[in-house]
Design an enzyme around this catalytic site. Structure first.
Site, PDB file in Angstrom:
ATOM      1  N   HIS A  17       0.983  -1.094   0.151  1.00 32.74           N
ATOM      2  CA  HIS A  17       0.175   0.031  -0.093  1.00 32.74           C
ATOM      3  C   HIS A  17       0.972   1.261   0.133  1.00 32.74           C
ATOM      4  CE1 HIS A  17      -4.151   1.927   1.721  1.00 32.74           C
ATOM      5  NE2 HIS A  17      -3.104   2.834   0.895  1.00 32.74           N
ATOM      6  N   GLU A 210     -11.484   3.026   5.246  1.00 36.01           N
ATOM      7  CA  GLU A 210     -10.537   4.172   5.630  1.00 36.01           C
ATOM      8  C   GLU A 210     -11.426   5.322   6.411  1.00 36.01           C
ATOM      9  OE1 GLU A 210      -8.327   6.265   2.680  1.00 36.01           O
ATOM     10  OE2 GLU A 210      -7.036   7.074   4.050  1.00 36.01           O
ATOM     11  N   ASP A 289       1.545   7.005   1.826  1.00 36.52           N
ATOM     12  CA  ASP A 289       2.171   8.320   1.143  1.00 36.52           C
ATOM     13  C   ASP A 289       3.173   9.005   1.915  1.00 36.52           C
ATOM     14  OD1 ASP A 289      -0.115   8.941  -0.915  1.00 36.52           O
ATOM     15  OD2 ASP A 289      -1.274   8.223   0.671  1.00 36.52           O
TER      16      ASP A 289
HETATM   17  N1  HPA Z   1      -6.655   7.119   0.628  1.00 36.86           N
HETATM   18  C1  HPA Z   1      -7.428   7.421  -0.598  1.00 36.86           C
HETATM   19  N2  HPA Z   1      -6.871   7.736  -1.622  1.00 36.86           N
HETATM   20  C2  HPA Z   1      -5.526   8.052  -1.444  1.00 36.86           C
HETATM   21  C3  HPA Z   1      -4.765   7.841  -0.220  1.00 36.86           C
HETATM   22  C4  HPA Z   1      -5.557   7.454   0.796  1.00 36.86           C
HETATM   23  O1  HPA Z   1      -4.899   7.146   1.933  1.00 36.86           O
HETATM   24  N3  HPA Z   1      -3.347   8.230  -0.652  1.00 36.86           N
HETATM   25  C5  HPA Z   1      -3.525   8.408  -1.966  1.00 36.86           C
HETATM   26  N4  HPA Z   1      -4.916   8.488  -2.547  1.00 36.86           N
HETATM   27 ZN    ZN Z   2      -3.721   4.546   0.197  1.00 38.82          ZN
END
Ligand code: HPA
Ligand code: ZN
Length: 351
Positions: A17, A210, A289
């Protein structure tokens, strides 16, 4: 430094991820903006300097607040060479952190929308993959993500473009994912493209649970037939679903530092790591990220150790689940499993 730091540094890792555009550091962002003549927002004081931008990254209020910066940052990437450098710099860091295999997300629509060709992105990333394998022995796969704030039609067009270039049939792209703003953009909107991918024998994952509730996870599984769930922290809100995910050995790709930075939880200790371990839910630990969330994969491992004080056997089970849940070939998995055994043996006395 905990006495587990050398062990966690040495533990062979798989990363599942990682948004490659999310590894663009503020320093590289400013450098590319200058060399590519890209104007950064003059009305946002965060873009005054590397330091002010870094400081702003420490104050994200939500996923959407982060995404605003993420999409601005990636506007500085224009050429094949920019994408190759971006990819190779990630692999250097990942290798230093003990990553042996990486499955990397990229967001083609965020580039094609601003006039950068799909194949410019893929040529740069595949060049980086080849160099990383030659220089470090790190193997990798690409996962093409659709932006869920865009339409199903637009996702379909991107899928067709990759398919027409032979990128699915020749393995250049191993699978598809779904990212960007979750709430209000449920996975079933993209059911058709997921079904095409399934028919074509592609691997399938989606960000779910999330910021969205646990139904985003069940809908991704039931309606889009995904094989993995990215983030999945809301799985604990539906214990029946959690037991199903455990029984099916569905991998959850967790991103602890991301979840804190984006305020999904207030601290790493709030994440359902203990519940997942106790119920046999398979998960990997990832950086999401890293340039935006304050750490690469080892920082995420260390944050989990800090919060949960896991033992060597528990870490071994995490490392093994990460290998078994990877989309690499069985002989590669066997090599990685052996490396984990050797590492665990070396640190067997660690308390
Ligand atoms: N969530 C959703 N979209 C994304 C993320 C994330 O953590 N990072 C980059 N695009
Ligand atoms: Zn992500």
């Amino acid at each position: 430094m905990s006495n587990f730091t050398p062990f966690l540094a040495a533990l062979p890792k798989c990363e599942h991820h990682l948004h490659i555009e999310g590894s663009l550091s503020p320093a590289t962002l400013f450098k590319l903006a200058k060399s590519n003549n890209i104007a950064l927002p003059a009305d946002d004081p965060a873009f005054q300097s590397i330091e002010t931008l870094q400081a702003r990254y420490e104050r994200f209020t939500s996923l959407d607040d982060f995404l605003g910066y993420y999409y601005i940052g990636m506007r500085t990437l224009l050429t094949v060479s920019d994408f190759e450098t971006l990819g190779y710099e990630y692999f250097q860091k990942a290798h230093a952190d003990g990553v042996h295999h990486a499955e990397i997300f990229f967001d083609p629509q965020a580039h094609t929308e601003r006039g950068v060709a799909y194949n410019t992105v893929v040529e740069g990333l595949t060049a980086a993959q080849r160099r990383a394998e030659a220089d470090f022995g790190v193997t990798s796969k690409l996962i093409l993500c659709f932006l869920r704030h865009m339409t199903a039609d637009e996702a379909g067009k991107t899928y067709q473009e990759a398919s027409a270039l032979g990128h699915f049939s020749d393995g250049t792209v191993a699978g598809i994912g779904l990212d960007s703003s979750e709430v209000g953009n449920p996975p079933e909107i993209f059911r058709e493209v997921y079904m095409s991918a399934k028919d074509a024998g592609l691997r399938r994952t989606a960000h779910a649970g999330e910021e969205g509730d646990s139904t985003y996870i069940s809908r991704a599984l039931d309606l889009c037939h995904v094989e993995r769930i990215d983030h999945g922290i809301h799985l604990v809100d539906d214990m029946e679903l959690l037991k199903r995910v455990a029984a099916n050995k569905t991998l959850i790709t967790m991103c602890p530092l991301s979840n804190v930075r984006l305020r999904c939880v207030t601290k790493v200790a709030e994440l359902p790591i203990r519940t997942f371990l106790d119920n046999g839910v398979r998960f990997s630990i990832n950086s999401d990220d890293p340039a935006y969330f304050g750490g690469y994969i080892l920082d995420n491992y260390l944050a989990v150790q800090d919060a949960f004080t896991l033992n060597v056997a528990e870490w071994k089970s995490i490392a093994v689940a990460a290998i078994e849940g990877s989309w690499c070939e069985d002989d590669r998995k066997a090599v990685l499993l052996k490396k984990v055994d050797e590492c665990v043996e070396q640190f067997a006395d660690l308390q």
